[in-house]
Design a protein around this motif. Sequence first.
Motif, PDB file in Angstrom:
ATOM      1  N   ASN A 271       3.810   1.543  -1.741  1.00  0.00           N
ATOM      2  CA  ASN A 271       4.334   1.478  -2.397  1.00  0.00           C
ATOM      3  C   ASN A 271       3.615   2.461  -3.866  1.00  0.00           C
ATOM      4  O   ASN A 271       3.537   2.419  -4.064  1.00  0.00           O
ATOM      5  CB  ASN A 271       4.753   0.321  -2.947  1.00  0.00           C
ATOM      6  N   LYS A 272       1.866   1.972  -2.900  1.00  0.00           N
ATOM      7  CA  LYS A 272       1.702   3.081  -4.223  1.00  0.00           C
ATOM      8  C   LYS A 272       1.119   4.473  -3.848  1.00  0.00           C
ATOM      9  O   LYS A 272       0.684   5.339  -5.032  1.00  0.00           O
ATOM     10  CB  LYS A 272       0.103   2.434  -4.188  1.00  0.00           C
TER      11      LYS A 272
ATOM     12  N   ARG B  87      -5.220  -0.964  -8.751  1.00  0.00           N
ATOM     13  CA  ARG B  87      -3.844  -1.636  -9.205  1.00  0.00           C
ATOM     14  C   ARG B  87      -2.385  -1.148 -10.013  1.00  0.00           C
ATOM     15  O   ARG B  87      -2.944  -0.672 -10.887  1.00  0.00           O
ATOM     16  CB  ARG B  87      -3.779  -3.021  -9.755  1.00  0.00           C
TER      17      ARG B  87
ATOM     18  N   ALA C 185       0.967  -1.419  -0.164  1.00  0.00           N
ATOM     19  CA  ALA C 185      -0.196   0.406  -0.174  1.00  0.00           C
ATOM     20  C   ALA C 185       0.900   1.179  -0.238  1.00  0.00           C
ATOM     21  O   ALA C 185       0.395   2.420  -0.896  1.00  0.00           O
ATOM     22  CB  ALA C 185      -1.009   0.081   0.827  1.00  0.00           C
TER      23      ALA C 185
ATOM     24  N   SER D  80      -4.124   4.795  -0.871  1.00  0.00           N
ATOM     25  CA  SER D  80      -3.710   4.017  -1.776  1.00  0.00           C
ATOM     26  C   SER D  80      -4.862   2.707  -2.623  1.00  0.00           C
ATOM     27  O   SER D  80      -4.725   2.670  -3.999  1.00  0.00           O
ATOM     28  CB  SER D  80      -2.636   2.722  -1.434  1.00  0.00           C
TER      29      SER D  80
ATOM     30  N   ARG E  44      -6.347   4.084  -5.599  1.00  0.00           N
ATOM     31  CA  ARG E  44      -5.390   4.066  -6.775  1.00  0.00           C
ATOM     32  C   ARG E  44      -5.163   3.206  -7.975  1.00  0.00           C
ATOM     33  O   ARG E  44      -5.376   2.777  -8.732  1.00  0.00           O
ATOM     34  CB  ARG E  44      -3.424   4.201  -6.546  1.00  0.00           C
TER      35      ARG E  44
END
Length: 184
Positions: free
Chosen positions: A159-160, A184, A157, A179, A182
């Motif tokens: 990383n998003k 995937r 999460a 996240s 966002r």
Amino acid sequence: MTALPRGGRPAKALSAVEATIETRWRSFLVEYGVTAGAKEEADLAEMVVADTSAFEWRVVDAALDRLPCADCGNGLGAGPAGCENCDRADGFRFAAIETDKPATPPGTEHGLRVATAVARTRHRYGARARCGFELGLPVLLSGELPSTAQAQAYRAAINKLTEEECERVTSFEEVACLSSRRGR
Ligand SMILES: [Zn+2]
């Protein structure tokens, strides 16, 4: 005391942990019959840093706080990443003794000490790493240890998020909320 820029519960948790580090150091001085501020305090800190594996992590972190790095002039282990002297001291920091509190999952104290070290020397880490560790502080301080699967979900999460968002969020709930928008 470190003022954590993101504020919120992570900042409160860090203050609480730092208070325990200072309290532990003061009782350590008493055990050794040393007066705070005396030259002997620096000598005692040197002794601790010389063999970190023999002392509790709070004592080791407090000792590092009290010694300047001979190379970069920051607190020992708290200089910029790449200062060899600090990198070495920061490595030895993690050899210190970690004792889990009763009725907490094994490894909780390790998680807490690592998260504390990251939050206190956050310039040594990337935005995503410090986001994960700093948000974990209040969780670990309350005696909970996220499972491996949970930790991986948090990381995915995070990383998003943009780096700016990583610096601003104050809870994993907020990360999940951002996240999920966002996709995937
Ligand atoms: Zn240094």
